[in-house]
Design a protein around this motif. Structure first.
Motif, PDB file in Angstrom:
ATOM      1  N   ARG A  44       0.825  -1.217   0.000  1.00  0.00           N
ATOM      2  CA  ARG A  44       0.000   0.000   0.000  1.00  0.00           C
ATOM      3  C   ARG A  44       0.859   1.268   0.000  1.00  0.00           C
ATOM      4  N   TRP A 159      10.076   3.206   2.445  1.00  0.00           N
ATOM      5  CA  TRP A 159       8.694   2.803   2.692  1.00  0.00           C
ATOM      6  C   TRP A 159       8.552   1.280   2.687  1.00  0.00           C
ATOM      7  N   ALA A 162       9.625   0.234   5.993  1.00  0.00           N
ATOM      8  CA  ALA A 162       8.580   0.564   6.988  1.00  0.00           C
ATOM      9  C   ALA A 162       7.466  -0.483   6.938  1.00  0.00           C
ATOM     10  N   ILE A 185      13.232   5.581  10.059  1.00  0.00           N
ATOM     11  CA  ILE A 185      12.639   5.675   8.711  1.00  0.00           C
ATOM     12  C   ILE A 185      11.895   7.010   8.566  1.00  0.00           C
ATOM     13  N   PHE A 186      11.220   7.410   9.629  1.00  0.00           N
ATOM     14  CA  PHE A 186      10.490   8.691   9.644  1.00  0.00           C
ATOM     15  C   PHE A 186      11.470   9.850   9.403  1.00  0.00           C
ATOM     16  N   SER A 189      12.510   9.892   5.849  1.00  0.00           N
ATOM     17  CA  SER A 189      11.400  10.345   4.991  1.00  0.00           C
ATOM     18  C   SER A 189      11.292  11.867   5.026  1.00  0.00           C
TER      19      SER A 189
ATOM     20  N   GLY B 108       2.030   3.048  10.036  1.00  0.00           N
ATOM     21  CA  GLY B 108       3.448   3.178  10.352  1.00  0.00           C
ATOM     22  C   GLY B 108       3.801   4.455  11.070  1.00  0.00           C
ATOM     23  N   PHE B 109       3.485   5.601  10.446  1.00  0.00           N
ATOM     24  CA  PHE B 109       3.798   6.888  11.074  1.00  0.00           C
ATOM     25  C   PHE B 109       2.591   7.294  11.911  1.00  0.00           C
ATOM     26  N   VAL B 113       5.039   7.455  16.934  1.00  0.00           N
ATOM     27  CA  VAL B 113       6.284   7.707  16.195  1.00  0.00           C
ATOM     28  C   VAL B 113       6.604   9.203  16.231  1.00  0.00           C
ATOM     29  N   TYR B 117       9.911  10.989  17.805  1.00  0.00           N
ATOM     30  CA  TYR B 117      10.720  11.870  16.936  1.00  0.00           C
ATOM     31  C   TYR B 117      10.888  13.249  17.601  1.00  0.00           C
TER      32      TYR B 117
END
Lengths: 286, 154
Positions: A44, A159, A162, A185-186, A189, B108-109, B113, B117
């Protein structure tokens, strides 16, 4: 008799579909749908909600370099205009909605953070001569959000990684190890999007797409679409003299002007309405 | 004989169509179910992210939906069709709304998270982002703005 039999068959079929199925059949259909769901989630794209969190982080980083202008009148003005334009776009709603703010910088620049936060410098506001031109700038940025140009600059490999952590289960809280990996990963990104927005800029095809969509939003809202050409021409003159800000990161306005001239036909502008709008523009931006 | 079977069958089809109302999830933090399929139509009810609505039918870019007994319209970009299993569909319809947990599935985010962060990067100006997110304009103000400027309502 044939008709009755047909009706009874239809009845039985409908009963099956409405839940009067045997547990085995239901289990079978569930397995099928679960497999389809898992396959769809595995590949996705980033969701609207995830895009929102990336956009917030990118905006927070931009605010580390550019201060927010505290001008209630101007802020209300651009938010009202921006909301009106966004409602005429193909994506009138985003997870967190559209919000517009002015950055207190003389540099001429504008940033469309993923999800709907649009930041425009005071220098860019000053570049516009009337409301239609300012609307053209906002419409162009809204188009970048509509096309998800910012969020699409995240490297696919990030992604994919992730997704391998996220899985398909309903998890409320991640454990320390998965959380640490997801934060990493954030961060990556945010770097990808920040570099596109602030350092490298979008590609020429993305700028053309945003210009052409902006033309549509302006026309639908009732603004003069040729205001976009006027503001690009001024940007070209500004770029020749300064070479900073948006000029550093955007393709040559000359190409964009040429492209738009092929698509925007000269039209009659109602000068009475234009002067009404210019009056409120002057009052809001002074 | 045909007539005697026809009426119950029609009734059955009606109830089947009701129970088949397709569930959709609200995709935006906040949104509204409106009286008519227009952006500035009066609001009948506020909805929030992960609320599950039942779609009755589609009218252009708008869906006629039902939620907690209220029927009205919501724009197509504010909702997402949830592909869930048959048994989940019926369970959802029985409950009326779904768990927020269903909405969080495979995300995910997340706020977790973002929080981690923010703790790692205190230099990021999230306070200004939160402030910008408070900039909202009421429908009536947008309508007045459009009208005064000779502009078009969406």
């Amino acid at each position: 008799m044939m008709v009755q039999r047909g009706l009874l068959c239809s009845l039985l079929f409908l009963l099956m579909l409405t839940g009067c199925v045997t547990p085995d059949i239901r289990k079978g259909t569930d397995m099928l749908f679960t497999t389809v769901d898992a396959a769809a989630k595995a590949a996705r794209p980033i969701s609207e909600e995830e895009e929102y969190f990336v956009g917030r982080a990118v905006a927070a980083r931009i605010f580390s370099s550019y201060p927010l202008l505290d001008n209630k009148r101007l802020t209300t003005y651009i938010n009202t205009m921006g909301r009106a334009l966004a409602l005429h776009s193909q994506r009138p709603f985003t997870y967190g909605g559209y919000h517009f703010a002015v950055l207190n910088s003389a540099e001429v620049n504008a940033f469309a953070c993923p999800g709907g936060i649009i930041l425009i410098t005071r220098g860019m506001v000053d570049l516009a001569r009337n409301e239609d031109e300012l609307a053209a700038i906002l419409a162009h940025e809204i188009a970048h959000i509509n096309y998800r140009h910012g969020i699409n600059s995240i490297q696919q490999s990030r992604w994919t990684e992730a997704l391998s952590i996220i899985g398909t289960k309903a998890i409320k809280e991640y454990g320390p190890q998965d959380l640490s990996r997801l934060v990493h990963i954030f961060e990556g990104s945010i770097d990808d999007v920040f570099k596109t927005l602030v350092v490298n800029g979008y590609g020429i095809s993305q700028e053309y797409m945003a210009d052409e969509a902006a033309k549509v939003y302006l026309t639908r809202t009732g603004y003069d679409p040729s205001a976009l050409i006027a503001v690009l021409e001024r940007l070209e003159s500004y770029g020749a003299s300064s070479g900073t800000g948006i000029i550093k990161t955007h393709p040559d306005p000359k190409d964009r002007i040429e492209n738009l001239k092929k698509k925007i036909l000269p039209s009659q502008v109602d000068t009475t309405l234009l002067s009404l709008r210019t009056k409120r523009f002057t009052s809001a931006v002074q | 004989m045909k007539t005697r079977l026809g009426v119950p069958l029609l009734l059955l089809c009606f109830f089947v169509s009701l129970s088949w109302a397709e569930p959709v999830m609200v995709l935006t933090k906040e949104n509204a179910i409106r009286e008519a399929p227009k952006f500035f139509a009066p609001v009948k009810m506020q909805v929030k992210y992960s609320d599950m609505l039942d779609v009755m039918n589609q009218e252009g870019d708008w869906y006629r939906v039902q939620f907690k007994g209220i029927t009205g319209y919501i724009h197509k970009t504010a909702i997402e069709k949830k592909s869930i299993s048959f048994s989940e569909t019926f369970a959802t319809q029985r409950k009326g709304t779904s768990d927020a947990e269903v909405a969080l599935a495979g995300k995910g985010f997340t706020p977790q998270v973002e929080k981690a962060y923010k703790n790692k990067h205190p230099e990021m100006k999230y306070s200004l982002v939160d402030r910008v997110e408070t900039y909202t304009i009421q429908d009536a103000d947008v309508i007045a703005f459009l009208k005064r400027g000779g502009l078009q309502e969406p």
